[in-house]
Motif scaffolding. Structure first.
Motif, short mmCIF file in Angstrom:
data_model
loop_
_atom_site.label_atom_id
_atom_site.label_comp_id
_atom_site.label_asym_id
_atom_site.label_seq_id
_atom_site.Cartn_x
_atom_site.Cartn_y
_atom_site.Cartn_z
N PHE A 195 0.83 -1.20 0.00
CA PHE A 195 0.00 0.00 0.00
C PHE A 195 0.86 1.25 0.00
O PHE A 195 1.98 1.26 0.52
CB PHE A 195 -0.95 -0.01 1.20
CG PHE A 195 -1.93 -1.14 1.15
CD1 PHE A 195 -3.04 -1.08 0.33
CD2 PHE A 195 -1.72 -2.30 1.89
CE1 PHE A 195 -3.93 -2.13 0.26
CE2 PHE A 195 -2.61 -3.35 1.83
CZ PHE A 195 -3.71 -3.27 1.01
N ALA A 196 0.29 2.31 -0.59
CA ALA A 196 1.03 3.56 -0.77
C ALA A 196 0.43 4.71 0.02
O ALA A 196 0.81 5.86 -0.18
CB ALA A 196 1.07 3.91 -2.26
N SER A 197 -0.52 4.42 0.90
CA SER A 197 -1.15 5.49 1.67
C SER A 197 -1.40 4.99 3.09
O SER A 197 -1.41 3.79 3.36
CB SER A 197 -2.49 5.90 1.05
OG SER A 197 -3.49 4.94 1.32
N ALA A 198 -1.62 5.95 3.98
CA ALA A 198 -2.11 5.60 5.31
C ALA A 198 -3.55 5.11 5.19
O ALA A 198 -4.24 5.38 4.20
CB ALA A 198 -2.04 6.82 6.22
N PRO A 223 -7.61 12.27 5.13
CA PRO A 223 -7.95 11.43 3.98
C PRO A 223 -7.78 12.18 2.67
O PRO A 223 -8.09 13.38 2.59
CB PRO A 223 -9.43 11.09 4.22
CG PRO A 223 -9.65 11.34 5.66
CD PRO A 223 -8.74 12.45 6.04
N PRO A 224 -7.27 11.54 1.64
CA PRO A 224 -7.10 12.22 0.35
C PRO A 224 -8.43 12.54 -0.29
O PRO A 224 -9.44 11.84 -0.09
CB PRO A 224 -6.31 11.20 -0.49
CG PRO A 224 -6.58 9.89 0.15
CD PRO A 224 -6.77 10.15 1.60
N ALA A 225 -8.45 13.60 -1.06
CA ALA A 225 -9.69 14.04 -1.70
C ALA A 225 -10.19 13.05 -2.73
O ALA A 225 -11.38 13.05 -3.07
CB ALA A 225 -9.48 15.42 -2.34
N THR A 252 -0.46 0.18 -4.25
CA THR A 252 0.53 0.86 -5.08
C THR A 252 0.07 1.03 -6.52
O THR A 252 0.59 1.89 -7.24
CB THR A 252 1.86 0.09 -5.05
OG1 THR A 252 1.63 -1.29 -5.33
CG2 THR A 252 2.53 0.23 -3.70
N ASP A 253 -0.91 0.23 -6.97
CA ASP A 253 -1.43 0.41 -8.33
C ASP A 253 -2.53 1.45 -8.40
O ASP A 253 -3.14 1.67 -9.44
CB ASP A 253 -1.91 -0.93 -8.91
CG ASP A 253 -3.12 -1.50 -8.16
OD1 ASP A 253 -3.59 -0.86 -7.19
OD2 ASP A 253 -3.59 -2.59 -8.55
#
Length: 290
Positions: A195-198, A223-225, A252-253
């Motif tokens: 994974f590439a995010s929290a 959190p990302p938009a 990651t994809d």
């Protein structure tokens, strides 16, 4: 509606400090707040113990939501029965609590959006090896039906290759020693994904996402938009669970994946979400973002 919260262990007429902000917000919103003796409930055997745990809950024909420490499914069922004897109905039944609280209850509905998983009933070596073979070689994450030991990642959570029978069992053995009597159900093996995010914690009421915020482990990571809940929404709604949380992370994809679904009554609120925001989702119909 009534909000049930744990009592302070040393001052049983007061709310447990961890849940006091939510209790105060609930009272300000016009909800009745009642105290439950969590320790008595968690250790109670039989009807008398569960009844003692809810002795401070008013006897009234009311619906209730619990916000407290995690309970094993059988203890939650005892809570439900004890409250029913006082004329109080939990909005989340014991059957629905188990379905949300334990991975085997929700996995089939969400398997297209979460890492592939297999599990055992019990913790024997033969059952573990059968699950290991079913998932196939490659890296995996170990947990039980409710919880992982992710803070012991290399010792008791991450298995580099399930083809390594002894290495995998060494991780399982350490997991067993750490979880001890708290272990629920059996082993769960989940295919490892990068994974590439929290993680993002989303809160759902009657199958609709009502609140989006950070995960308690990373409370300052907004959190990302571009969080995409579209693939998840019909699947969560299809579970027909009254109050749940869904934790997601971006692979990651770029694909958003479900890491965990849990019962919202025992999911921790990150410190950066105001207690009023959580109470609002129980009392209003307006989705919002923390």
């Amino acid at each position: 509606m009534m909000l049930l919260v744990p009592a302070d262990v040393l001052r049983p007429r007061r709310v447990d400090e961890h849940f006091a902000p939510e209790a105060n917000a609930a009272r300000a919103a016009g909800l009745e707040v009642a105290l439950v003796d969590h320790d008595a409930l968690a250790s109670a055997d039989g009807t008398d113990g569960a009844d003692r745990a809810v002795a401070r809950v008013p006897e009234a024909g009311a619906a209730a939501v619990y916000r407290g420490w995690m309970l094993r499914a059988e203890r939650y069922a005892a809570l439900e029965r004890a409250l029913a004897r006082r004329g109080v109905t939990l909005r989340t039944s014991a059957e629905r609590y188990r379905r949300a609280h334990e991975l085997p209850g929700w996995y089939e509905a969400l398997k297209s959006v979460t890492p592939r998983s297999v599990w055992t009933s019990g913790t024997g070596r033969a059952a573990f090896d059968a699950a290991r073979a079913a998932l196939g070689p490659g890296p995996a994450v170990l947990r039980d039906h409710v919880k992982s030991m992710k803070h012991y990642w290399d010792q008791a959570a991450f298995i580099p290759d399930l083809a390594d029978a002894e290495g995998a069992w060494a991780v399982a053995t350490r997991f067993l020693s750490l979880r001890a009597d708290d272990l629920v159900g059996g082993f769960v093996l989940r295919r490892f994904e990068t994974f590439a995010s929290a993680e993002v914690r989303t809160w759902w009421w009657d199958g609709t996402c009502r609140l989006v915020g950070p995960h308690p482990d990373t409370p300052d990571d907004a959190p990302p938009a571009d969080l995409d809940l579209a693939p998840v929404e019909p699947l969560v709604a299809g579970l027909s669970l009254p109050f749940v949380t869904v934790d997601l992370a971006r692979r990651t994809d770029g694909t958003w994946r479900v890491i965990e679904l849990g019962d919202g009554q025992v999911s921790d609120r990150p410190t950066t979400i105001a207690p009023e925001s959580l109470i609002a989702l129980l009392t209003t119909a307006t989705p919002h973002r923390a």
